[in-house]
Design a protein around this motif. Structure first.
Motif, PDB file in Angstrom:
ATOM      1  N   LEU A  28     -15.501-112.621  51.393  1.00  0.00           N
ATOM      2  CA  LEU A  28     -16.246-113.855  51.630  1.00  0.00           C
ATOM      3  C   LEU A  28     -15.437-114.845  52.462  1.00  0.00           C
ATOM      4  O   LEU A  28     -15.993-115.572  53.284  1.00  0.00           O
ATOM      5  N   ALA A  29     -14.148-114.855  52.242  1.00  0.00           N
ATOM      6  CA  ALA A  29     -13.288-115.806  52.942  1.00  0.00           C
ATOM      7  C   ALA A  29     -13.283-115.587  54.450  1.00  0.00           C
ATOM      8  O   ALA A  29     -12.958-116.489  55.203  1.00  0.00           O
ATOM      9  N   THR A  30     -13.653-114.398  54.901  1.00  0.00           N
ATOM     10  CA  THR A  30     -13.651-114.111  56.335  1.00  0.00           C
ATOM     11  C   THR A  30     -14.959-114.521  57.013  1.00  0.00           C
ATOM     12  O   THR A  30     -15.026-114.526  58.240  1.00  0.00           O
ATOM     13  N   LEU A  31     -15.967-114.888  56.235  1.00  0.00           N
ATOM     14  CA  LEU A  31     -17.256-115.257  56.805  1.00  0.00           C
ATOM     15  C   LEU A  31     -17.240-116.680  57.348  1.00  0.00           C
ATOM     16  O   LEU A  31     -16.542-117.549  56.828  1.00  0.00           O
ATOM     17  N   THR A  32     -18.055-116.898  58.354  1.00  0.00           N
ATOM     18  CA  THR A  32     -18.258-118.269  58.816  1.00  0.00           C
ATOM     19  C   THR A  32     -19.093-118.996  57.764  1.00  0.00           C
ATOM     20  O   THR A  32     -19.740-118.368  56.912  1.00  0.00           O
ATOM     21  N   THR A  33     -19.115-120.299  57.838  1.00  0.00           N
ATOM     22  CA  THR A  33     -19.916-121.089  56.907  1.00  0.00           C
ATOM     23  C   THR A  33     -21.392-120.697  57.006  1.00  0.00           C
ATOM     24  O   THR A  33     -22.082-120.580  55.987  1.00  0.00           O
ATOM     25  N   ASP A  34     -21.875-120.468  58.230  1.00  0.00           N
ATOM     26  CA  ASP A  34     -23.282-120.084  58.420  1.00  0.00           C
ATOM     27  C   ASP A  34     -23.575-118.725  57.810  1.00  0.00           C
ATOM     28  O   ASP A  34     -24.605-118.537  57.145  1.00  0.00           O
ATOM     29  N   ASP A  35     -22.682-117.751  58.012  1.00  0.00           N
ATOM     30  CA  ASP A  35     -22.897-116.421  57.438  1.00  0.00           C
ATOM     31  C   ASP A  35     -22.845-116.478  55.912  1.00  0.00           C
ATOM     32  O   ASP A  35     -23.636-115.832  55.227  1.00  0.00           O
ATOM     33  N   TYR A  36     -21.909-117.258  55.379  1.00  0.00           N
ATOM     34  CA  TYR A  36     -21.828-117.425  53.933  1.00  0.00           C
ATOM     35  C   TYR A  36     -23.137-117.994  53.398  1.00  0.00           C
ATOM     36  O   TYR A  36     -23.680-117.520  52.400  1.00  0.00           O
ATOM     37  N   ALA A  37     -23.657-119.021  54.084  1.00  0.00           N
ATOM     38  CA  ALA A  37     -24.908-119.654  53.642  1.00  0.00           C
ATOM     39  C   ALA A  37     -26.056-118.656  53.685  1.00  0.00           C
ATOM     40  O   ALA A  37     -26.913-118.652  52.787  1.00  0.00           O
ATOM     41  N   VAL A  39     -25.849-115.315  53.360  1.00  0.00           N
ATOM     42  CA  VAL A  39     -25.653-114.364  52.260  1.00  0.00           C
ATOM     43  C   VAL A  39     -26.058-115.012  50.946  1.00  0.00           C
ATOM     44  O   VAL A  39     -26.788-114.430  50.142  1.00  0.00           O
ATOM     45  N   ARG A  40     -25.603-116.232  50.720  1.00  0.00           N
ATOM     46  CA  ARG A  40     -25.905-116.938  49.475  1.00  0.00           C
ATOM     47  C   ARG A  40     -27.408-117.154  49.306  1.00  0.00           C
ATOM     48  O   ARG A  40     -27.963-116.924  48.228  1.00  0.00           O
ATOM     49  N   ALA A  41     -28.064-117.583  50.379  1.00  0.00           N
ATOM     50  CA  ALA A  41     -29.511-117.818  50.307  1.00  0.00           C
ATOM     51  C   ALA A  41     -30.256-116.522  50.005  1.00  0.00           C
ATOM     52  O   ALA A  41     -31.209-116.512  49.215  1.00  0.00           O
ATOM     53  N   ARG A  42     -29.822-115.435  50.609  1.00  0.00           N
ATOM     54  CA  ARG A  42     -30.485-114.150  50.374  1.00  0.00           C
ATOM     55  C   ARG A  42     -30.309-113.706  48.924  1.00  0.00           C
ATOM     56  O   ARG A  42     -31.251-113.235  48.289  1.00  0.00           O
ATOM     57  N   LEU A  43     -29.097-113.862  48.380  1.00  0.00           N
ATOM     58  CA  LEU A  43     -28.869-113.498  46.979  1.00  0.00           C
ATOM     59  C   LEU A  43     -29.683-114.369  46.027  1.00  0.00           C
ATOM     60  O   LEU A  43     -30.228-113.877  45.036  1.00  0.00           O
ATOM     61  N   ASP A  44     -29.801-115.655  46.333  1.00  0.00           N
ATOM     62  CA  ASP A  44     -30.625-116.546  45.510  1.00  0.00           C
ATOM     63  C   ASP A  44     -32.099-116.142  45.565  1.00  0.00           C
ATOM     64  O   ASP A  44     -32.801-116.167  44.553  1.00  0.00           O
ATOM     65  N   THR A  45     -32.565-115.770  46.746  1.00  0.00           N
ATOM     66  CA  THR A  45     -33.957-115.324  46.901  1.00  0.00           C
ATOM     67  C   THR A  45     -34.199-114.050  46.113  1.00  0.00           C
ATOM     68  O   THR A  45     -35.221-113.905  45.437  1.00  0.00           O
ATOM     69  N   ILE A  46     -33.254-113.121  46.187  1.00  0.00           N
ATOM     70  CA  ILE A  46     -33.366-111.873  45.428  1.00  0.00           C
ATOM     71  C   ILE A  46     -33.447-112.174  43.937  1.00  0.00           C
ATOM     72  O   ILE A  46     -34.293-111.620  43.222  1.00  0.00           O
ATOM     73  N   ALA A  47     -32.593-113.072  43.452  1.00  0.00           N
ATOM     74  CA  ALA A  47     -32.603-113.429  42.027  1.00  0.00           C
ATOM     75  C   ALA A  47     -33.941-114.035  41.625  1.00  0.00           C
ATOM     76  O   ALA A  47     -34.495-113.710  40.572  1.00  0.00           O
ATOM     77  N   ALA A  48     -34.483-114.907  42.470  1.00  0.00           N
ATOM     78  CA  ALA A  48     -35.774-115.538  42.167  1.00  0.00           C
ATOM     79  C   ALA A  48     -36.900-114.503  42.156  1.00  0.00           C
ATOM     80  O   ALA A  48     -37.784-114.534  41.287  1.00  0.00           O
ATOM     81  N   GLU A  49     -36.873-113.575  43.121  1.00  0.00           N
ATOM     82  CA  GLU A  49     -37.897-112.532  43.167  1.00  0.00           C
ATOM     83  C   GLU A  49     -37.791-111.604  41.965  1.00  0.00           C
ATOM     84  O   GLU A  49     -38.804-111.178  41.407  1.00  0.00           O
ATOM     85  N   LEU A  50     -36.578-111.290  41.549  1.00  0.00           N
ATOM     86  CA  LEU A  50     -36.389-110.444  40.379  1.00  0.00           C
ATOM     87  C   LEU A  50     -36.929-111.113  39.126  1.00  0.00           C
ATOM     88  O   LEU A  50     -37.531-110.463  38.274  1.00  0.00           O
ATOM     89  N   MET A  51     -36.722-112.406  39.016  1.00  0.00           N
ATOM     90  CA  MET A  51     -37.221-113.132  37.856  1.00  0.00           C
ATOM     91  C   MET A  51     -38.743-113.046  37.782  1.00  0.00           C
ATOM     92  O   MET A  51     -39.313-112.894  36.707  1.00  0.00           O
ATOM     93  N   ALA A  52     -39.380-113.101  38.942  1.00  0.00           N
ATOM     94  CA  ALA A  52     -40.840-113.030  38.978  1.00  0.00           C
ATOM     95  C   ALA A  52     -41.354-111.639  38.618  1.00  0.00           C
ATOM     96  O   ALA A  52     -42.417-111.502  38.028  1.00  0.00           O
ATOM     97  N   THR A  53     -40.581-110.603  38.978  1.00  0.00           N
ATOM     98  CA  THR A  53     -41.057-109.235  38.760  1.00  0.00           C
ATOM     99  C   THR A  53     -40.389-108.519  37.589  1.00  0.00           C
ATOM    100  O   THR A  53     -40.986-107.638  36.994  1.00  0.00           O
TER     101      THR A  53
END
Length: 103
Positions: A28-37, A39-53
Motif C-alpha cells: 500500500l505504501a507504494t501506491l499514489t494517494t489516488d490509487d490508494y483511494a 482501492v479503498r473505495a472499491r473495497l468499501d463498495t464490495i463490503a456494502a454489496e456483500l452486506m446487501a446480498t
C-alpha cells in the motif's frame, strides 16, 4: 497514508469490516494517494454489496471459518482480497503491479 478503517464507519448499515493483512501494508505504501483511494473505495463498495446480498452470520458455526479469495483490477494494479462471510470481513491480501498486455 491513512490507516484503513472499518467499512461500517464509512458505509452506514454495513456490517462488514474491511481489514488489511500486515504483509500488504508495504505494498500500500507504494501506491499514489489516488490509487490508494480507488482501492479503498472499491473495497468499501464490495463490503456494502456483500452486506446487501450476504449478511454476516449472527453466530459463528463450529466449523473453521472459510474465506473466499477474489481479485479486481484498479489502474495498473491487481488487488487480491478475501471474503469471510461468517465473520463479516473483507481482507486485503495483496496488491501487485500488473504486467502490461501486449498489443
Amino acid at each position: 497514508m491513512r490507516a484503513m478503517r472499518r467499512s461500517r464507519d464509512l458505509q452506514p448499515g454495513t456490517a462488514y469490516t474491511v481489514d488489511i493483512r500486515p504483509s500488504a501494508w508495504s505494498q500500500l505504501a507504494t501506491l499514489t494517494t489516488d490509487d490508494y483511494a480507488l482501492v479503498r473505495a472499491r473495497l468499501d463498495t464490495i463490503a456494502a454489496e456483500l452486506m446487501a446480498t450476504q449478511p454476516p452470520s449472527p453466530s459463528p458455526s463450529s466449523q473453521a471459518p472459510s474465506a473466499d479469495t477474489r481479485a479486481f483490477v484498479v489502474g495498473g494494479y491487481a488487488v487480491l482480497y478475501a471474503v469471510d462471510a461468517e465473520r463479516g470481513w473483507v481482507t486485503l491480501l495483496e496488491i501487485t503491479r500488473r504486467i502490461p498486455e501486449e498489443e
